[in-house]
Write a protein that holds these residues in place. Structure first.
Motif, PDB file in Angstrom:
ATOM      1  N   GLN A 205     -30.191  23.543 -85.148  1.00 30.38           N
ATOM      2  CA  GLN A 205     -28.944  23.632 -84.382  1.00 30.38           C
ATOM      3  C   GLN A 205     -27.948  24.460 -85.170  1.00 30.38           C
ATOM      4  O   GLN A 205     -27.731  24.239 -86.365  1.00 30.38           O
ATOM      5  CB  GLN A 205     -28.371  22.239 -84.103  1.00 30.38           C
ATOM      6  N   VAL A 206     -27.339  25.412 -84.479  1.00 25.07           N
ATOM      7  CA  VAL A 206     -26.296  26.240 -85.083  1.00 25.07           C
ATOM      8  C   VAL A 206     -24.955  25.750 -84.542  1.00 25.07           C
ATOM      9  O   VAL A 206     -24.700  25.804 -83.339  1.00 25.07           O
ATOM     10  CB  VAL A 206     -26.525  27.732 -84.755  1.00 25.07           C
ATOM     11  N   PHE A 207     -24.128  25.229 -85.462  1.00 28.83           N
ATOM     12  CA  PHE A 207     -22.826  24.672 -85.089  1.00 28.83           C
ATOM     13  C   PHE A 207     -21.760  25.756 -85.131  1.00 28.83           C
ATOM     14  O   PHE A 207     -21.402  26.222 -86.215  1.00 28.83           O
ATOM     15  CB  PHE A 207     -22.397  23.584 -86.068  1.00 28.83           C
ATOM     16  N   ASP A 208     -21.245  26.152 -83.969  1.00 32.63           N
ATOM     17  CA  ASP A 208     -20.044  26.986 -83.984  1.00 32.63           C
ATOM     18  C   ASP A 208     -18.887  26.120 -83.485  1.00 32.63           C
ATOM     19  O   ASP A 208     -18.265  26.393 -82.451  1.00 32.63           O
ATOM     20  CB  ASP A 208     -20.216  28.264 -83.150  1.00 32.63           C
ATOM     21  N   SER A 209     -18.624  25.079 -84.256  1.00 34.85           N
ATOM     22  CA  SER A 209     -17.725  24.015 -83.806  1.00 34.85           C
ATOM     23  C   SER A 209     -16.377  24.514 -83.320  1.00 34.85           C
ATOM     24  O   SER A 209     -15.853  24.014 -82.339  1.00 34.85           O
ATOM     25  CB  SER A 209     -17.514  23.008 -84.936  1.00 34.85           C
ATOM     26  N   VAL A 239     -39.513  27.733 -83.099  1.00 32.01           N
ATOM     27  CA  VAL A 239     -38.915  26.391 -83.003  1.00 32.01           C
ATOM     28  C   VAL A 239     -37.676  26.477 -82.105  1.00 32.01           C
ATOM     29  O   VAL A 239     -36.983  27.498 -82.095  1.00 32.01           O
ATOM     30  CB  VAL A 239     -38.513  25.809 -84.385  1.00 32.01           C
ATOM     31  N   PRO A 240     -37.407  25.404 -81.315  1.00 32.59           N
ATOM     32  CA  PRO A 240     -36.224  25.442 -80.452  1.00 32.59           C
ATOM     33  C   PRO A 240     -34.948  25.668 -81.258  1.00 32.59           C
ATOM     34  O   PRO A 240     -34.764  25.095 -82.332  1.00 32.59           O
ATOM     35  CB  PRO A 240     -36.227  24.056 -79.797  1.00 32.59           C
ATOM     36  N   ARG A 241     -34.084  26.528 -80.698  1.00 31.81           N
ATOM     37  CA  ARG A 241     -32.805  26.850 -81.338  1.00 31.81           C
ATOM     38  C   ARG A 241     -31.684  26.323 -80.444  1.00 31.81           C
ATOM     39  O   ARG A 241     -31.561  26.733 -79.291  1.00 31.81           O
ATOM     40  CB  ARG A 241     -32.680  28.365 -81.500  1.00 31.81           C
ATOM     41  N   ILE A 242     -30.885  25.413 -80.979  1.00 29.40           N
ATOM     42  CA  ILE A 242     -29.787  24.801 -80.224  1.00 29.40           C
ATOM     43  C   ILE A 242     -28.476  25.432 -80.699  1.00 29.40           C
ATOM     44  O   ILE A 242     -28.313  25.701 -81.892  1.00 29.40           O
ATOM     45  CB  ILE A 242     -29.729  23.268 -80.473  1.00 29.40           C
ATOM     46  N   HIS A 243     -27.558  25.629 -79.772  1.00 28.60           N
ATOM     47  CA  HIS A 243     -26.264  26.230 -80.111  1.00 28.60           C
ATOM     48  C   HIS A 243     -25.183  25.327 -79.549  1.00 28.60           C
ATOM     49  O   HIS A 243     -25.260  24.896 -78.405  1.00 28.60           O
ATOM     50  CB  HIS A 243     -26.184  27.613 -79.451  1.00 28.60           C
ATOM     51  N   PHE A 244     -24.163  25.040 -80.352  1.00 30.01           N
ATOM     52  CA  PHE A 244     -23.121  24.103 -79.905  1.00 30.01           C
ATOM     53  C   PHE A 244     -21.749  24.472 -80.465  1.00 30.01           C
ATOM     54  O   PHE A 244     -21.629  24.901 -81.606  1.00 30.01           O
ATOM     55  CB  PHE A 244     -23.471  22.671 -80.368  1.00 30.01           C
ATOM     56  N   ALA A 260     -29.642  31.220 -77.771  1.00 31.14           N
ATOM     57  CA  ALA A 260     -30.133  29.848 -77.897  1.00 31.14           C
ATOM     58  C   ALA A 260     -31.208  29.528 -76.862  1.00 31.14           C
ATOM     59  O   ALA A 260     -31.252  30.118 -75.794  1.00 31.14           O
ATOM     60  CB  ALA A 260     -28.965  28.885 -77.718  1.00 31.14           C
ATOM     61  N   ASP A 261     -32.073  28.558 -77.206  1.00 32.24           N
ATOM     62  CA  ASP A 261     -33.020  27.999 -76.233  1.00 32.24           C
ATOM     63  C   ASP A 261     -32.409  26.784 -75.547  1.00 32.24           C
ATOM     64  O   ASP A 261     -32.758  26.449 -74.426  1.00 32.24           O
ATOM     65  CB  ASP A 261     -34.304  27.557 -76.943  1.00 32.24           C
ATOM     66  N   VAL A 262     -31.521  26.104 -76.269  1.00 30.82           N
ATOM     67  CA  VAL A 262     -30.870  24.891 -75.769  1.00 30.82           C
ATOM     68  C   VAL A 262     -29.376  25.052 -75.985  1.00 30.82           C
ATOM     69  O   VAL A 262     -28.952  25.375 -77.098  1.00 30.82           O
ATOM     70  CB  VAL A 262     -31.347  23.639 -76.541  1.00 30.82           C
TER      71      VAL A 262
END
Ligand SMILES: Cc1c2[nH]c(c1CCC(=O)O)Cc1[nH]c(c(CCC(=O)O)c1C)Cc1[nH]c(c(CCC(=O)O)c1C)Cc1[nH]c(c(C)c1CCC(=O)O)C2
Length: 349
Positions: A205-209, A239-244, A260-262
């Motif tokens: 997961q990549v956090f761009d808070s 691998v799944p890549r989540i972005h938030f 992102a994938d998710v």
């Protein structure tokens, strides 16, 4: 069998890939190291960033919420500023405040202090991920990193910021320096993610808070190229890549386009509306308001049902999560009840 193969049939990984699941998977951002008394006990006398360098401690803290709540994934215990510390920056995490950078990055000379991250700088991460995947078996481990914008904000401001004024002053005032800063950070973030994936993390997961502080036009111009560089650089692992990010309702389409994938969604946008903004083929993660957990159980269940109904209407893979991290004073039992409620409400018949 590799850690990635071991977790491929888990509900979390299947939901990330939009495949049918036996129940909606659940994990919580900031589930590791928050309200749990067993965490606070372990951390006694150990500064936050020091705890992130001790493999046995990392392993135990990461496993605590898995054991206690029965969540469907573990999130690696660390912090987004760990790679910055690892390349020699003077950064610490002040309790109740957040990351503080002694000597902020504000001009071209300062940029030279941002050297590349070598895997040997974070040998403890490789070791801890290895210990964790051995313990976790078929339960996936999520690795993570901070996105270039959010890291830049801490580096330029020197600490947490409400308005990101110095960050924006640099971004608008010296676009070339800004671009080079984000590009450096993209490489550091990529290197940190690669270490976790190569050691066995099943998703990242990549956090761009804090990127919700920008307009879509500014996001596209000043941030998206660096974030896209990170997602592209790890795409090959499969691998799944989540972005938030928080408050990113207006940016969901662009953040998704960054690679992102998710897409992680905060509580301000219902998931069916988020699906329209994100576009086809992507799974969604979210999005119960973390403050709802302070309400009586019946109210928590009603709000949770709204999230599950919106996810069903979205028709995408769904990973249940909060719309931001677990708040520090959350009752751990409320989290355990929530996991059970989501599982029992979504069990395939
Ligand atoms: C912005 C950001 C940071 N760190 C992180 C983000 C992105 C997620 C988000 O938006 O919340 C990510 C993070 N930080 C931490 C994790 C561990 C894994 C998890 O449980 O999710 C993760 C994923 C541990 C931590 N990171 C921090 C603690 C508390 C430190 C302590 O106990 O003294 C923990 C367990 C400190 C930290 N670190 C940061 C802040 C703002 C703070 C202080 C305020 C707070 O407590 O939330 C920076």
């Amino acid at each position: 069998m590799s850690a990635h193969q071991q977790t491929a049939a888990s509900p979390f990984i299947r939901a990330c890939r939009n495949e049918p699941v036996q129940h909606t998977p659940v994990w919580f951002m900031r589930q590791a190291g928050r309200s749990l008394p067993e965490y606070l006990k372990l951390r006694e006398g150990v500064p936050m960033l020091e705890s992130c360098m001790r493999p046995e401690l990392i392993t135990e803290i990461t496993l605590q919420p898995v054991r206690r709540h029965g969540v469907d994934a573990a999130v690696y215990f660390s912090d987004i500023v760990v790679p910055l510390k690892a390349i020699g920056l003077d950064v610490e995490i002040k309790p109740g405040v957040g990351p503080v950078v002694a000597d902020p990055i504000r001009n071209r000379q300062d940029l030279a202090r941002l050297r590349d991250l070598d895997p040997s700088d974070v040998g403890y991460v490789t070791e801890a991920v290895g210990l964790l995947t051995a313990e976790l078996g078929s339960t996936p481990l999520i690795g993570f990193a901070g996105a270039p914008f959010t890291l830049a904000s801490y580096l330029v401001e020197g600490g947490p910021s409400r308005n990101h004024e110095r960050t924006k002053a640099l971004m608008y005032g010296d676009p070339e320096l800004w671009r080079d800063l984000l590009d450096r950070l993209a490489d550091i973030t990529t290197a940190f993610l690669k270490v976790q994936i190569e050691a066995g993390a099943s998703a990242v997961q990549v956090f761009d808070s804090w990127v919700g502080a920008l307009s879509p036009a500014d996001y596209r111009r000043y941030v998206m190229p660096a974030s896209a560089k990170v997602f592209d650089a790890v795409a090959g692992y499969g691998v799944p890549r989540i972005h938030f990010g928080v408050g990113t309702g207006e940016l969901l389409g662009l953040m998704s386009e960054a690679g992102a994938d998710v897409m992680g969604v905060d509580w301000r946008v219902p998931l069916d509306e988020a699906a329209r903004r994100v576009g086809p083929g992507k799974a969604l993660q979210g999005n119960l308001d973390p403050a709802v957990l302070f309400a009586p159980t019946a109210a928590v269940e009603a709000k949770t049902r709204e999230v599950l109904d919106a996810a069903a209407a979205a028709g995408t893979g769904h990973i249940f999560n909060l719309g931001h991290g677990v708040l520090p004073t959350t009752d751990p039992d409320a989290l355990s009840r929530l996991v059970d409620f989501v599982h029992s409400s979504t069990e395939a018949v």
